[in-house]
Design an enzyme around this catalytic site. Structure first.
Site, mmCIF file in Angstrom:
data_model
loop_
_atom_site.group_PDB
_atom_site.id
_atom_site.type_symbol
_atom_site.label_atom_id
_atom_site.label_comp_id
_atom_site.label_asym_id
_atom_site.label_seq_id
_atom_site.Cartn_x
_atom_site.Cartn_y
_atom_site.Cartn_z
ATOM 1 N N LYS A 103 2.205 10.884 7.367
ATOM 2 C CA LYS A 103 1.360 10.614 8.529
ATOM 3 C C LYS A 103 1.814 11.369 9.786
ATOM 4 C CE LYS A 103 -1.201 6.772 6.804
ATOM 5 N NZ LYS A 103 -0.745 5.840 5.803
ATOM 6 N N ASP A 120 9.318 2.958 2.057
ATOM 7 C CA ASP A 120 8.108 3.716 2.380
ATOM 8 C C ASP A 120 7.840 3.535 3.865
ATOM 9 O OD1 ASP A 120 5.668 4.884 2.752
ATOM 10 O OD2 ASP A 120 4.690 3.921 1.028
ATOM 11 N N PHE A 161 0.862 -1.189 0.000
ATOM 12 C CA PHE A 161 0.000 0.000 0.000
ATOM 13 C C PHE A 161 0.891 1.229 0.000
ATOM 14 C CE2 PHE A 161 -2.318 3.599 1.542
ATOM 15 C CZ PHE A 161 -3.490 3.529 0.814
HETATM 16 C C1 LIG Z 1 -0.942 5.919 4.358
HETATM 17 C C2 LIG Z 1 0.168 5.441 3.515
HETATM 18 C C3 LIG Z 1 0.472 6.051 2.289
HETATM 19 C C4 LIG Z 1 -0.379 7.151 1.694
HETATM 20 O O1 LIG Z 1 -0.482 8.273 2.501
HETATM 21 P P1 LIG Z 1 -1.645 9.345 2.223
HETATM 22 O O2 LIG Z 1 -1.274 10.496 3.129
HETATM 23 O O3 LIG Z 1 -2.925 8.692 2.605
HETATM 24 O O4 LIG Z 1 -1.601 9.690 0.791
HETATM 25 C C5 LIG Z 1 1.580 5.604 1.593
HETATM 26 N N1 LIG Z 1 2.331 4.604 2.066
HETATM 27 C C6 LIG Z 1 2.079 3.991 3.221
HETATM 28 C C7 LIG Z 1 2.975 2.897 3.698
HETATM 29 C C8 LIG Z 1 0.972 4.373 3.984
HETATM 30 O O5 LIG Z 1 0.684 3.737 5.116
#
Ligand SMILES: *Cc1c(COP(=O)(O)O)cnc(C)c1O
Length: 400
Positions: free
Chosen positions: A255, A226, A141
């Site tokens: 986040k 990520d 994700f």
């Molecule tokens: C939440 C998340 C995203 C996307 O972040 P948004 O602020 O919702 O666009 C990307 N990568 C990971 C691992 C995430 O948990």
């Protein structure tokens, strides 16, 4: 007075139905607790998917935001402002990186990292233009943009959003041999979550991330971690990759970087890689704005104390010890690191959705990910008593 049902009805009529929220209407939040429109208090075990690592309205973060609101909030990047350089310097210092590209959402940070990796591949590595590939993991994700869902393996996230962006190769997460086989002379980068959050808090086999690093070094490929959900102390150390002593070439953060107050994300990493971007080639109107940078700097100040890393590791060990007692008694499996757990409910019991509804009725907020999996991610400032209160509720609901 507007009731919970009335707020929900408004929401369901006027806001696009792209989420399926629990029937709780939050009106206030403080620390690990929120209050509903029904006047009930709920313990927050989701923390906005780790965007609220420091809890709701942490006083230092609110103070930084209020202070900046009294000065200047937005300049655009057409001008310098006094918070940008300090934020970038402090983020680089804390993460041990060299150059920072501030953005807003997580998806934007991932998009930015992908663009930078491709440009680096053509201009530095020498891959023929338009031919670069980026290797990603199944069940990833990374966000919701068209390019990012191009390499999602979740059909719900992809269906009818094509045509998709080419240039991605998907391999099984945690399988180092599959990763090795996917790397060719056209590979620009490998993009991985050090722990897969949305997939259900999946921790890869020991040695996988170190092997990914080794393969990237061997083939002159960028490792992009990520850490938008796993980073900033959620798993204990500042970055989840720190568990393996592995360094990425680029990290995406988001986040919790905005302290739960403003959207703030960043790509941070090697100067020679991020340095491929020149004026006009990439940007964002709100990226790195003064308000976000001021809040981000306050977040970095909290992280520099090490208090949240220590709490996450210590309370996380307690969380995992207690949850593991439920394995075989309502839970099939517990995974995770630090104050972060993915728990699979034993099939035949309540579904994930029914479990989160039952927990909300008991005053505990969390959310299922897929099917029978629940994700637990309390704020890192939670007290041990509140943590136990939440685990007690989980035990009462799932125990069989
Ligand atoms: C939440 C998340 C995203 C996307 O972040 P948004 O602020 O919702 O666009 C990307 N990568 C990971 C691992 C995430 O948990």
């Amino acid at each position: 007075m507007t009731t919970t049902a009335e707020f929900i009805a408004l929401d369901e009529h006027w806001s696009t139905h792209n989420y399926h929220p629990l029937p709780v209407v939050i009106t206030d939040g403080e620390g690990a607790w929120v209050t509903g429109a029904d006047g009930r208090r709920y313990l927050d075990f989701l923390s906005a998917y780790s965007a609220l690592n420091f809890g709701h309205r942490h006083p230092d973060l609110v103070a930084a935001a209020v202070e900046q609101l009294g000065r200047v909030t937005l300049t655009s990047r057409a001008f310098h402002h006094d918070q940008l350089g300090l934020f970038c310097a402090e983020l680089a210092e804390l993460t041990g990186t060299e150059l920072v590209l501030p953005m807003n959402s997580g998806a934007e940070a991932v998009e930015s990292a992908l663009k930078v990796a491709r440009k680096w591949a053509y201009e530095v590595k020498g891959i023929p233009d338009g031919r670069a590939e980026i290797v990603v993991a199944g069940s990833n994700f990374h966000g919701r943009t068209t390019t990012i869902v191009s390499f999602s393996t979740d059909e719900t996230a992809r269906a009818h959003f094509g045509p998709f962006t080419p240039g991605f190769v998907v391999v099984k997460y945690g399988d180092a041999a599959a990763l090795r086989d996917a790397i060719t002379e056209r590979t620009a980068a490998v993009l991985l979550e050090p722990v897969q959050g949305e997939a259900g808090v999946i921790v890869p086999p020991e040695g996988y991330l170190a092997e990914a690093r080794r393969l990237c070094d061997e083939h002159d490929v960028l490792l992009i971690a990520d850490e938008i959900q796993s980073g900033l102390a959620r798993t204990g150390p500042l970055l989840a990759l720190d568990h393996e002593g592995v360094r990425a070439d680029l990290y995406t953060l988001g986040k919790a970087l905005g302290g739960g107050i403003v959207p703030l994300s960043a790509v941070t990493g090697r100067r020679d890689v991020l340095g491929v971007l020149k004026p006009g080639e990439h940007g964002s109107t709100f990226g790195g704005n003064p308000l976000a940078c001021a809040v981000g700097r306050a977040v970095l100040r909290l992280l520099r104390t090490g208090e949240f890393q220590e709490r996450s590791a210590r309370l996380g060990a307690h969380l995992h010890a207690r949850l593991s007692e439920l394995v075989g008694h309502g839970l099939a499996e517990v995974r995770g690191r630090g104050l972060w757990a993915g728990v699979d409910i034993t099939p035949g019991g309540l579904s994930g959705r029914e479990t989160s509804e039952a927990l909300a009725a008991k005053g505990l907020l969390c959310k299922e990910t897929h099917g029978n999996t629940l994700r637990l991610a309390p704020p890192l400032m939670i007290s041990e008593a509140d943590l136990d209160r939440g685990i007690d509720a989980v035990a009462e609901v799932v125990r069989r």
